[in-house]
Write an enzyme that holds these catalytic residues in place. Structure first.
Site, PDB file in Angstrom:
ATOM      1  N   ASP A   1       8.337  27.478   2.659  1.00 39.66           N
ATOM      2  CA  ASP A   1       6.921  27.208   2.910  1.00 39.66           C
ATOM      3  C   ASP A   1       6.084  28.304   2.239  1.00 39.66           C
ATOM      4  OD1 ASP A   1       4.645  26.116   4.036  1.00 39.66           O
ATOM      5  OD2 ASP A   1       4.857  27.225   5.909  1.00 39.66           O
TER       6      ASP A   1
ATOM      7  N   GLU B   1       3.125  28.688  -2.637  1.00 35.49           N
ATOM      8  CA  GLU B   1       2.188  28.381  -3.751  1.00 35.49           C
ATOM      9  C   GLU B   1       1.994  29.575  -4.678  1.00 35.49           C
ATOM     10  OE1 GLU B   1       1.724  27.548  -0.533  1.00 35.49           O
ATOM     11  OE2 GLU B   1       2.278  25.472  -0.886  1.00 35.49           O
TER      12      GLU B   1
ATOM     13  N   ASP C   1       0.115  20.479   5.225  1.00 39.05           N
ATOM     14  CA  ASP C   1      -0.583  20.484   6.515  1.00 39.05           C
ATOM     15  C   ASP C   1      -1.624  19.384   6.627  1.00 39.05           C
ATOM     16  OD1 ASP C   1       0.980  22.631   7.054  1.00 39.05           O
ATOM     17  OD2 ASP C   1      -0.582  24.132   6.712  1.00 39.05           O
TER      18      ASP C   1
END
Ligand code: GLC
Length: 802
Positions: A407, A410, A485
């Site tokens: 997770d 990015e 999300d």
């Protein structure tokens, strides 16, 4: 900085006329008077690569996206030249290059129709701020032309009339039309005059795509650095375009273990151990199938990756093995940010070995994530990836964790306006040192790759399972993905449907959403409708944020629990069908979900459909995405379809109303299909399967279906221990013939099929198996038209009277 492509824009530069041409095996070089070089490579008859240098010099050729396993080779190549142009001819394509200005036109080699042509074509601006060029390409867009793809964009399927950018971004509670979000997949398919072609712009800088938004007849794409480097992939079938793109950027390196296709339950966070056990026991008690339970960041000690909070989880190895005895695989989260803590071994080692990213002027890249101030490994360095993969030894080999969820890759940085690293951060980029401007979009991909390497090594002889949030083209080789999300709203249910379809047509089939919504809490109806969609997505996981209440199948009311159970059971029954679709995806790059345009592009009605999709290649699904619905209008594609619940046959090619009260959603099966089904299990391989059901849907005519099977884990299938059955169905007014062809050396435990016949237009009077007449009593012909047949039959012949 949004760069637009208008000609009037000052500072644009253009190639002038061609003064030199050279050929080197499969690559052609065209040089212009102002020293622009076009390098044109013929990869396949239908795949060409276009690469442009503005100074006569190319950068080192390196790509994270293109796989070394990509197919290469063409059947035919001829180059012709006349006064105005060069013509490159393959068996599928004719590419014309204008001598005047280097502009490209591409034609179908068979019927000579125009597929795609440059408008201005290649042009560029010098980037005074950063150096290098802002490279641009513009193509003519036709009135009826449609555009699809680009990964996870939360917008309607057809991209025409819109502009997008690719810059992977942590996007908590994004909405319809938020752009960019988590993924950068700079690949689209254009469809014009029923012919599909694909363009993959393999450039990892921030890229832009404008689909006839700025100018009605122009589609363009550009990047804030790097080279104009794109692949042109001709179909004319959209499914071939996607399969060829997937071939180029890679199919999954292996099949997932079958349990990874089961139902998964997740929450931020289940802790301590007693809570985890309470959840898993409840699944078993209520007989709701489930294969995996997830641990979010709170399992760690102060959010330090590769550690455990021993107050919550005193003996992780024992817990993981107890969960496993009950059929639950444990999956844990691992983020890229490493807590700055001189007593933390992972931090110390990375610091000593100089593995953390640094700013241009020397200091480490420091940023806040869950643990507070962190440094971040440079996953673009192969040595760092090796080290990272070695960190999984204890977690996987010793403790027995079965999957890892990457997770925040990015990479997400908190409390800074741009949500990520500043542009000046330096990266190794596999020896091609560069700034974050170039490495940003692939950072998450390289983290997922390193994690995958770790799991591959330490899970052996079992198969690895990894999930990633951020991705660039090619990440599908290593891991599955989820859509980040989202929010518990009806709009997000629509988005989840679109994203799973769009990712599949962008080469990334193994994807799913946080079922029920990550932020906020759904009410029972929304949760039910979301489960009804989610069980038809290749990755099927409920996940939600900790601060918004419970989201387990029993968190609503009993009706919800019962409906949810029914749909999760259906997923488990359809596992052999889903696994076969996965095998087709991993083998040939065929998307596991097919938007209607991909399924039947010749019917223009499909070009603007978004809600309906084909699950695998035979089942049509259309979610209910509104409250209080008793059904909905939907488009059923051409051909005849069986209503999955009632067996009523409908004729497609039109919109129709379909009943679907809260306990149902529209599902149809294509006539002629043979669907393999397992009995319901509480988790994959809970039971030895004694018999596989084949649901046979009569068709007057012919239809082929496949059924792939293997040991459901491990690598024996690569050595030939798989079983691939092809069923050829032929229906006549008073006959039904099923021929079976078998391939592979895997022998499953079950000996028989339960063949269930749907929609037979005649009464069965005679049955022959492999030319031997079988008394009806012997095949246990039941009233509901089902019979037990040896699994190795080669021909089943059913004969009847009206
Ligand atoms: C991010 C993830 C989410 C996770 C949370 C805590 O928001 O997208 O899935 O639960 O971080 O780790």
């Amino acid at each position: 900085m949004i760069v637009n492509t208008e000609l009037e824009l000052k500072g644009n530069l253009f190639p002038t006329k061609i003064i030199d041409y050279k050929k080197d095996v499969d690559t052609l070089y065209f040089t212009t008077e102002n020293n622009v070089v076009l390098e044109l490579t013929i990869l396949r008859d239908s795949v060409l690569r276009f690469r442009y240098a503005t100074t006569g010099n190319f950068e080192k050729d390196f790509s994270y996206a293109i796989t070394k396993y990509a197919s290469r080779g063409y059947n035919f190549l001829k180059i012709e030249e006349d006064k105005n142009l060069y013509k490159v001819i393959t068996s599928k394509l004719i590419c014309e290059i204008s001598k005047e200005n280097l502009r490209i036109s591409l034609f179908d080699a068979k019927d000579l129709s125009l597929i795609n042509e440059d408008e201005i074509g290649f042009h560029w601006e010098e980037s005074y701020e950063f150096g290098g060029d802002i490279v641009k390409m513009s193509k003519t867009s036709h009135d009826g032309e449609s555009y699809f793809g680009l990964g996870d964009k939360p917008v309607k399927l057809n991209l025409k009339g819109q502009r997008f950018q690719n810059w992977v971004t942590d996007s908590y509670a994004y909405g319809k039309n938020t752009d960019p979000i988590y993924k950068s997949i700079p690949f689209y398919t254009g469809l014009n005059n029923n012919k599909a072609y694909g363009i993959f712009f393999d450039n990892t800088f921030r890229t832009y795509f404008d689909f006839a938004q700025e100018r009605r007849n122009v589609t363009s794409f550009w990047a804030q650095g790097g080279e104009m480097n794109y692949y042109f992939i001709y179909g004319p079938q959209m499914s071939d375009v996607v399969a060829n793109y997937t071939d180029l950027t890679g199919k999954p390196h292996q099949l997932p273990p079958l349990w990874a296709l089961g139902f998964h339950q997740c929450k931020w966070s289940y802790y301590p151990e007693s809570k985890v056990k309470e959840i898993t026991q409840k699944f078993r008690e209520l007989k709701i199938p489930c294969d995996a339970i997830y641990l979010d960041i709170d399992y760690m000690d102060g959010f330090r990756c590769f550690t455990w909070n021993k107050d919550y989880f005193p003996d992780p190895k024992r817990m993981v093995s107890e969960l496993e005895e009950d059929g639950f695989k444990t999956v844990v989260i691992i983020d890229p940010g490493i807590k700055i803590d001189k007593d933390y071994s992972v931090f110390k080692e990375a610091l000593e070995k100089d593995y953390f990213c640094k700013r241009a002027d020397g200091p480490y890249m420091k940023g806040k994530v869950w643990p507070g101030e962190c440094y971040f490994p440079d996953f673009t360095n192969p040595e760092v990836r090796d080290w990272w993969s070695s960190l999984f030894k204890e977690l996987i080999e010793e403790i027995g964790v079965k999957g890892v969820w990457n997770d925040m890759n990015e990479p997400a940085v908190m409390e800074v306006p741009n949500k990520t690293f500043p542009n000046d951060v330096r990266h190794d980029y596999d020896g091609n040192r560069c700034s974050h401007r170039k490495a940003h979009n692939i950072y998450g991909m390289q983290m997922a790759r390193a994690t995958y390497q770790g799991l591959k090594k330490y899970a052996y002889p079992k198969r690895p399972f990894v999930i990633t949030r951020s991705a660039y083209s090619g990440t599908q080789r290593y891991t599955s993905t989820w859509t980040g999300d989202n929010v518990a709203t009806w709009e997000h249910l629509w988005i989840a449907n679109i994203q799973a379809q769009r990712l599949a047509m962008s080469g990334y089939s193994f994807a799913g959403s946080d079922i029920g919504g990550f932020a906020e809490q759904p009410h029972g109806e929304l949760f039910t409708r979301w489960i009804q969609l989610g069980v038809f997505h290749p990755f099927c996981r409920v996940h939600s944020s900790g601060d918004h209440g419970n989201q387990e199948p029993w968190a609503f009311d009993e009706d919800v629990t019962n409906i949810v159970r029914k749909f999760i059971e259906l997923r488990y029954q359809l596992l052999p069908y889903l696994y076969t679709a996965f095998w087709q995806y991993a083998d040939e790059g065929i998307p596991m979900l097919k938007s209607l345009v991909l399924f039947d592009q010749d019917d223009v009605h499909t070009h603007y459909r978004t809600d309906e999709f084909i699950y695998g290649d035979k089942i049509l699904v259309c979610p209910i995405i509104e409250p209080n619905a008793k059904g909905r209008r939907m488009f059923v594609p051409r051909g005849k379809w069986f209503n999955f619940w009632t067996d009523k046959i409908v004729k497609g090619g039109k919109e129709m109303w379909v009943d679907a009260d809260i306990d149902s959603i529209p599902v149809f099966v294509k006539e002629g299909a043979i669907i393999p089904k397992y009995p319901v299990q509480q988790y994959v391989d809970e039971k030895e399967i004694e018999r596989v059901t084949l649901d046979v849907y009569y068709k007057e005519g012919k239809e082929n279906s496949m059924f792939y099977d293997d040991a459901h884990d491990g690598y024996d299938y690569i050595k030939g221990r798989y079983s691939l059955r092809t069923f050829k169905l032929t229906g006549k007014p008073k006959q039904l013939i099923i021929q079976q062809h078998k391939e592979g050396k895997y022998t499953a435990a079950y000996e028989t099929f339960l063949v269930k016949l749907h929609g037979l237009p005649f009464k069965v009077t005679k049955i022959e198996i492999d030319n031997v007449l079988i008394p009806l009593s012997e095949v246990k012909m039941n009233g509901d038209n089902s019979m037990i047949v040896d699994k190795n039959f080669t021909e089943l012949h059913i004969i009847g009277t009206k």
